[in-house]
Scaffold this motif. Structure first.
Motif, PDB file in Angstrom:
ATOM      1  N   ASP A   1       5.534   1.817   3.219  1.00 49.20           N
ATOM      2  CA  ASP A   1       4.413   2.518   2.432  1.00 49.20           C
ATOM      3  C   ASP A   1       4.769   3.449   1.504  1.00 49.20           C
ATOM      4  O   ASP A   1       5.880   4.262   1.946  1.00 49.20           O
ATOM      5  N   TYR A   2       4.195   3.576   0.588  1.00 46.37           N
ATOM      6  CA  TYR A   2       4.549   4.701  -0.326  1.00 46.37           C
ATOM      7  C   TYR A   2       4.439   6.039   0.056  1.00 46.37           C
ATOM      8  O   TYR A   2       5.113   6.924  -0.268  1.00 46.37           O
ATOM      9  N   GLN A   3       3.435   6.496   0.987  1.00 43.31           N
ATOM     10  CA  GLN A   3       3.408   7.657   1.764  1.00 43.31           C
ATOM     11  C   GLN A   3       3.969   7.962   3.051  1.00 43.31           C
ATOM     12  O   GLN A   3       4.499   8.612   3.421  1.00 43.31           O
TER      13      GLN A   3
ATOM     14  N   GLY B   1       6.196   5.566   4.360  1.00 51.67           N
ATOM     15  CA  GLY B   1       7.503   5.082   4.603  1.00 51.67           C
ATOM     16  C   GLY B   1       7.432   3.995   5.681  1.00 51.67           C
ATOM     17  O   GLY B   1       6.743   3.212   5.952  1.00 51.67           O
TER      18      GLY B   1
END
Lengths: 48, 257
Positions: free
Chosen positions: B44-46, B48
């Motif tokens: 996930d981009y936030q 991880g």
């Protein structure tokens, strides 16, 4: 696969899940065997 | 058809045939789900890599609620129709639901520490899930406390129905109160907010968990029926040996829910 700095949390979560499911399944099998043994004891008693 | 399927004799026959297929399907979908969750779904981009905890946390939360829902239906079956299989189903479901709720709480805490900076907050969603786990524990304890099975069934059914008030609180807590827990992202008006690369592995894991839970439930229900047969035979044997004595046998032969 590099899990980064939070690898311990990720592996801990999966490990706890596997352990809990193993205990749940193990207890279900143990319970079934206990009931089957008890029923078999009654059947043996009838045939005696 | 339902009456026929719910007959204990018929149930034993069809559940014996169905359980291995369910267990096999659960193992296959579980293997596929784990492959997708670990090797196909991107970080996930936030969050991880920590997002991989969600692939077990969300199915466990669903199953904790799902089994309580099935216990509520069984409780109605016990109180309204006094169906013997309803009580069997309820008793067999409680430890399974409790185990999945515990998995949800622990995996949520292990996700919360790196993401929120704490294992636990008294957030409405987290607290209502903890209450669900405590209700499961109370139900299991009550079954062990009340010796007479019919009385235990009715008492537990009433407690289960009272506890059902917690289900909408769990579902809507994130809408009713300002919570640290994120709002609904799968079952919501307007469709899921999760990217398909993560949504599909999550759905496969939810299906795998549900198949596992149902297979375990059918297996535990058959064990419960055997336990009741053992109890009946124990009472008959005791009456044969001592015809004048009144017999009280709770649940002999091994552990129970």
């Amino acid at each position: 696969m590099d899990l980064g700095t939070h690898g311990g949390f990720i592996l801990g979560a999966y490990g706890f899940t596997v352990l809990t499911l193993a205990l749940l399944i193990g207890n279900a099998v143990r319970d079934r065997r206990a009931q089957e043994r008890a029923l078999a004891a009654f059947r043996d008693g009838e045939h005696r | 058809m339902w009456t026929r399927l719910a007959n204990p004799g018929h149930f034993l026959r069809w559940s014996v045939a169905l359980t291995p297929w369910l267990a096999g399907a659960a193992a296959l979908t579980g293997a596929l789900g784990l492959y997708l969750a670990w090797f196909v779904a991107p970080p996930d981009y936030q969050q991880g890599e920590t997002v991989r905890i969600m692939f077990i946390h969300v199915p466990a939360a669903w199953l904790g609620v799902f089994f309580y829902g099935s216990m509520v239906l069984s409780a109605i079956g016990t109180l309204v129709w006094r169906h013997p299989l309803a009580d069997v189903a309820q008793r067999a479901a409680a430890p399974i639901g409790a185990a999945f709720t515990l998995i949800c709480l622990v995996t949520g805490a292990l996700w919360g520490k790196p993401m929120w900076g704490t294992y636990w907050v008294w957030d409405a969603r987290l607290t209502s899930m903890l209450v669900l786990f405590l209700i499961y524990c109370g139900i299991i304890a009550l079954w062990r406390t009340v010796e007479e099975p019919n009385r235990a069934a009715r008492t537990v059914a009433i407690l289960t129905l009272v506890g059902a008030v917690n289900l909408p609180i769990i579902k809507f807590s994130v809408n009713w109160w300002s919570t640290l827990h994120q709002p609904a992202s799968i079952l919501r008006m307007g469709g899921p907010t999760i990217d398909p690369t993560m949504l599909y592995p999550l759905i496969v894991m939810i299906v795998a968990g549900t198949l596992t839970g149902i297979a375990l439930h059918l297996y535990a229900m058959r064990t419960e029926i055997l336990r009741r047969r053992v109890r009946t035979l124990t009472i008959r044997e005791a009456e044969r040996l001592d015809p004048g004595a009144s017999v009280m046998v709770a649940y002999p032969a091994g552990p129970s829910a």
